[in-house]
Design an enzyme around this catalytic site. Structure first.
Site, PDB file in Angstrom:
ATOM      1  N   SER A 180      67.452  -5.933   1.373  1.00 26.79           N
ATOM      2  CA  SER A 180      66.475  -5.590   2.398  1.00 26.79           C
ATOM      3  C   SER A 180      66.661  -4.165   2.882  1.00 26.79           C
ATOM      4  CB  SER A 180      66.601  -6.547   3.576  1.00 26.79           C
ATOM      5  OG  SER A 180      67.817  -6.275   4.240  1.00 26.79           O
ATOM      6  N   LYS A 181      65.583  -3.667   3.479  1.00 23.48           N
ATOM      7  CA  LYS A 181      65.606  -2.281   3.928  1.00 23.48           C
ATOM      8  C   LYS A 181      66.501  -2.127   5.157  1.00 23.48           C
ATOM      9  CE  LYS A 181      61.492  -0.635   1.832  1.00 23.48           C
ATOM     10  NZ  LYS A 181      60.276  -1.376   1.664  1.00 23.48           N
TER      11      LYS A 181
END
Ligand code: GLU
Length: 480
Positions: A253-254
């Protein structure tokens, strides 16, 4: 049935190049180069609302930075163009028309509201919502009537009449039950193709031999195989590469640190290192080799060694690989890559040779090039800041004696200060004062660099030069 190897990377230009997509691009590129085939870049920009020219530019730049040169693409052209889906709308329309004429697809006049209502009802009844075939088999007159109401049709392909299977090169045989799919849309009411239709038309016309892409596209393969069949075209081979997950096995995930190629580049990862690491995400060398050059990767890459299990993204390992490449690349190149980090800090060393020598000296301990202004910072200031843990070494009595002793020894020496003269002077001072080891070296290191860790002291002193060394020693000796 061996056809010339032609693979493609088909990004949607809706943001930066994510490491997962970069890995897909890399596997395609390695496969193409290993097989002597073609690597095609196709821009999937039919989602007009989300696709941007800036993103396309950024994706191309990131691929170029990684050194994944494409043989055909929107900027370089090629015999199978155009390479942007937005420029191929007429081609999709023609193929849809042909399928309509052959009765392999049909027009559907249902409105979004009608479909939504049917969907809601199905869910309430506990049924899996699927298109009910309302417009299948409409007469020409019925179509004309619906059309005169102002309805604009979509085009749907018929649902499968039997199960579909694919022998995936990574995942083995994958079967899709016919019940999974209803009549599916290939052309929207505004005439734009859906992803699955555009991809099949493009892969077929571009004579793509192998589709190597992310596992998340596996469910699309069912629709795509049905469309190849409807179009009477031979499907390519498929290889669905596993997801990249975080160390804790959740989807990458970012939120958790960097996830785009641009971010890693900014942090000072070398393209060789990122490429090397990405290759190991789901593929392994037969001899478990971990550090590899681009050429070695091309030689060794084989789809048969791509794993079907998820690959965990480990930034520590990436940093370890980066450290290796920072140490091993030609120094001229590393210095060139390091320069912008100094410039951003307002430090500019005009003397090329000295600059290279400094970078060469400090690169040993670096994991990211962004660390280099700090690592080499004391070379570029007249008065390096003394860090807390270095202070006691300057404030001790022995420390003061060592610094004064070294200062007078070096002052008495003629000529340039080099490694040998520094070592000689340190030895003499140590013998005179009966100081050894840390008691001797730490005060000097603290005086010259403000720190207690760093590269070889004699090298540091030689690179600082006589004047700076004498100034730092006398300033530190006077501190107490
Ligand atoms: N445009 C798709 C994506 O960015 C790729 C589709 C494919 O590889 O078939 O995910």
């Amino acid at each position: 049935m061996s056809r010339p190897v032609r693979v493609r990377f088909a990004p949607s230009p809706t943001g930066h190049l994510h490491v997962g997509s970069a890995r897909t691009a890399l596997f395609n590129w390695l496969f193409a180069r290993h097989e002597g085939g073609a690597f095609v870049l196709r821009i999937e920009d039919t989602d007009l609302a989300r696709s941007t020219v800036e993103s396309e530019r950024a994706v191309l730049d990131d691929l170029a930075w990684l050194g994944l040169a494409w043989d055909e693409g929107p900027d370089v052209g090629g015999a199978y163009g155009p390479y942007r889906q937005s420029e191929r709308l007429e081609i999709y329309r023609e193929h849809a028309e042909r399928l309509l004429a052959e009765g392999k697809t049909f027009r559907c006049y249902c409105t979004d509201e009608e479909l939504e209502e049917k969907r809601r009802l199905a869910l309430t009844d506990g049924r899996i919502p699927q298109y009910d075939g309302a417009c299948r088999g409409l007469s020409a007159a019925a179509e004309a009537a619906l059309s005169s109401e102002g309805r604009r049709p979509t085009v749907r392909a018929h649902r499968p009449t039997r199960d579909v299977a694919v022998d995936d090169l990574v995942r083995g045989r994958v079967e899709f039950a016919r019940e999974m799919l209803g009549d599916f849309i290939i052309l929207r009411s505004d005439g734009r193709p859906t992803y699955n239709f555009a991809v099949v038309v493009d892969d077929a016309l571009m004579e793509i031999s192998h589709v190597v892409r992310a596992e998340e596209h596996l469910p699309n393969t069912m629709r795509q195989l049905l469309l190849y069949e409807a179009l009477g075209l031979e499907p390519p081979s498929f290889a669905h590469v596993s997801l990249i997950v975080d160390k804790d096995r959740s989807k990458l995930s970012k939120r958790r640190g960097a996830s785009s190629v641009a971010e890693f580049r900014e942090q000072g990862f070398l393209s060789e290192a990122l490429l090397n690491y990405l290759a190991l995400l789901g593929w392994s060398h037969p001899d478990a080799k971990e550090i590899m050059s681009r050429d070695e990767l091309v030689r060794a890459f084989d789809l048969a060694r791509v794993s079907s299990s998820p690959a965990a993204f480990d930034e520590d390992k990436l940093a370890w690989i980066n450290a290796h490449h920072i140490r091993e690349e030609p120094i001229g190149r590393v210095a060139e890559l390091a320069r912008p980090y100094f410039e951003a800090e307002g430090v500019c060393e005009p003397d090329g040779e000295r600059f290279e020598a400094i970078v060469d000296l400090v690169r040993e301990g670096l994991e990211r090039l962004s660390e280099i202004p700090y690592a080499a910072g004391f070379f570029f200031t007249d008065d390096p800041e003394v860090e807390d843990d270095a202070r006691p070494w300057l404030e001790s009595e022995t420390g003061e004696a060592v610094l004064k002793g070294l200062l007078s020894t070096l002052e008495a020496e003629e000529g340039v200060l080099d490694q040998a003269s520094v070592k000689r002077a340190l030895k003499a001072v140590g013998e005179e004062l009966g100081a050894r080891g840390k008691d001797l070296y730490m005060p000097v290191r603290a005086a010259l660099t403000g720190r207690i860790h760093g590269p070889s002291l004699a090298l540091v002193a030689a690179l600082l030069g006589r004047d700076r060394v004498l100034a730092r020693l006398s300033r530190a000796a006077a501190r107490r």
